[in-house]
Design a protein around this motif. Sequence first.
Motif, short mmCIF file in Angstrom:
data_model
loop_
_atom_site.label_atom_id
_atom_site.label_comp_id
_atom_site.label_asym_id
_atom_site.label_seq_id
_atom_site.Cartn_x
_atom_site.Cartn_y
_atom_site.Cartn_z
N GLU A 248 55.08 49.72 34.03
CA GLU A 248 55.24 48.28 34.04
C GLU A 248 54.92 47.74 35.17
N ASP A 249 54.73 46.55 35.36
CA ASP A 249 54.62 45.80 36.66
C ASP A 249 54.49 44.25 36.51
N VAL A 250 54.59 43.64 37.69
CA VAL A 250 54.95 42.19 37.71
C VAL A 250 53.81 41.64 38.75
N ASP A 251 53.39 40.37 38.55
CA ASP A 251 52.64 39.65 39.73
C ASP A 251 51.54 40.31 40.52
N GLU A 252 50.93 41.26 39.79
CA GLU A 252 49.94 42.17 40.21
C GLU A 252 48.50 41.50 39.68
N ALA A 253 47.72 41.33 40.48
CA ALA A 253 46.30 41.04 40.07
C ALA A 253 45.57 42.05 39.23
N GLU A 254 44.69 41.86 38.49
CA GLU A 254 43.99 42.92 37.73
C GLU A 254 43.42 44.06 38.82
N TYR A 255 42.71 43.58 39.71
CA TYR A 255 42.03 44.47 40.45
C TYR A 255 43.15 45.55 41.27
N ARG A 256 44.33 45.14 41.53
CA ARG A 256 45.48 45.95 41.97
C ARG A 256 45.95 46.91 41.09
N ILE A 257 46.04 46.53 39.72
CA ILE A 257 46.49 47.61 38.66
C ILE A 257 45.32 48.37 38.87
N ASP A 258 43.98 48.07 38.79
CA ASP A 258 42.91 49.10 38.67
C ASP A 258 43.07 49.97 39.97
N ARG A 259 43.23 49.59 41.14
CA ARG A 259 43.49 50.31 42.33
C ARG A 259 44.54 51.35 42.34
N MET A 260 45.74 50.84 41.52
CA MET A 260 46.53 51.78 41.59
C MET A 260 46.52 53.01 40.41
N LEU A 261 45.87 52.68 39.49
CA LEU A 261 45.71 53.50 38.39
C LEU A 261 44.61 54.50 38.91
N THR A 262 43.83 54.02 39.73
CA THR A 262 42.88 54.85 40.29
C THR A 262 43.43 56.01 41.19
N GLN A 263 44.32 55.35 42.18
CA GLN A 263 44.99 56.23 42.79
C GLN A 263 45.83 57.40 42.13
N LEU A 264 46.45 57.18 41.01
CA LEU A 264 47.11 58.03 40.14
C LEU A 264 46.06 58.99 39.42
N ALA A 265 44.95 58.72 39.31
CA ALA A 265 43.73 59.68 38.79
C ALA A 265 43.22 60.61 39.90
N LEU A 266 42.81 59.76 41.03
CA LEU A 266 42.54 60.66 42.18
C LEU A 266 43.65 61.76 42.81
N CYS A 284 50.30 39.01 35.61
CA CYS A 284 49.35 39.82 36.06
C CYS A 284 47.93 39.41 35.99
N ARG A 285 47.79 38.45 36.69
CA ARG A 285 46.33 37.67 36.59
C ARG A 285 46.08 37.38 37.98
N ALA A 286 44.69 37.30 38.15
CA ALA A 286 44.43 37.05 39.70
C ALA A 286 44.43 35.44 39.53
N SER A 287 44.64 35.01 40.78
CA SER A 287 44.63 33.39 40.89
C SER A 287 43.39 33.03 41.62
N GLY A 288 43.20 31.81 41.17
CA GLY A 288 41.80 31.09 41.33
C GLY A 288 40.92 30.94 40.33
N PRO A 289 40.26 29.96 40.25
CA PRO A 289 39.28 29.70 39.04
C PRO A 289 38.10 30.66 39.19
N SER A 290 37.61 31.29 40.06
CA SER A 290 36.52 31.86 40.14
C SER A 290 36.65 33.38 39.93
N TYR A 291 37.85 33.89 39.57
CA TYR A 291 37.94 35.43 39.12
C TYR A 291 37.10 35.73 37.81
N GLY A 292 36.09 36.31 38.04
CA GLY A 292 35.58 36.91 36.90
C GLY A 292 35.25 38.29 36.65
#
Length: 349
Positions: A248-266, A284-292
């Motif tokens: 579980e997690d809180v206040d983490e942008a999507e790319y940071r969840i990606d980064r941490m799961l990548t770390q567990l994989a590696l 867990c959503r990146a802030s800013g309207p430009s995130y795509g």
Amino acid sequence: MTFKMLDRRTALGAMGAVAATLATRPAGAAPRPTLRKPPRLHAGDVVGLVEPAGFTDDAFDLALVQDTIRAMGLVPKPGRFVAARHGYLAGTDAERAADLNAMYADPEVRAVFAVRGGWGCARILPHLDFTAIRKNPKLLIGFSDITALHLAFAARAGFTTIHGPNAASSWGRFSWDAFRSLVFEGATPVLANPAGAEDRLVQRSGRIRTLTPGTARGRLIGGNLTVLAALMGTPYLPDFDGAILFLEDVDEAEYRIDRMLTQLALAGVLGRLAGVVFGQCTSCRASGPSYGGFTLSQILEQHLRPLDIPAFQGAQIGHIANQFSIPVGAEAEIDAAAGTIRILEPVVA
């Protein structure tokens, strides 16, 4: 397709072989101890209150915490340094560790509640007396940053702990019933999200999403993803071989969840698992309207589906009002299609 999935899983398991050794069997760590059961709780039992991470120095808030414990039928015993403050921590590292050590050495105390999470549990791990803790099995209850203690206890103490509400949490009926069932009654429940009660054609609350169907058995290991990732390479992680990882997690942008799961994989963790339960990722959503970039669901698909093990998303675990109590270290069976966690053994004696 099947061949590619298995090949991917093999590759994940092989990635970072040296790091994987550190992650699952840290150098110098003792072999995994035989799991013992802490005592169940009864009305009138004395339980310790500790603040191993962030501080709570408001008298009204601390009184509310103690009243919550009394409403459970228990007797609160605050640690010496509860209400202390050292920067954003509840006292110095030595003070916070001293409270936890004292609770496990005190024969009057039957279980230990963390008042809150925050940050700081990892800082006290070198100060904990794991020899004394191991000799005195008592439930440790809490979540979020308390994950560092759950993981270290799973590695060093040899008894179950409870990833569930902190003492300062709201403790609604759902959370209380789930907790009481495990630690007062010694039950072996099937944990399933409650059915939604919304006035909608299709319910939105309590939904689960199956990533890979199937059933799996193993020890429940996990907690907050950020805390878990931060402990990679330390001697405070348990053996992940054949485990069911819950996150579980809180206040983490999507790319940071990606980064941490990548770390567990590696680090070789993901390739060793029997199954995965991803609970709630609150805000867990990146802030800013430009995130795509990728959505959370897409990230989970990328990391978990190639493992070809049962996995689902959406369990009531995390920074939410109604949450399960998950016995860390206990044997369980998940059904990823049904979105259930079946506890296979009583977690208390």
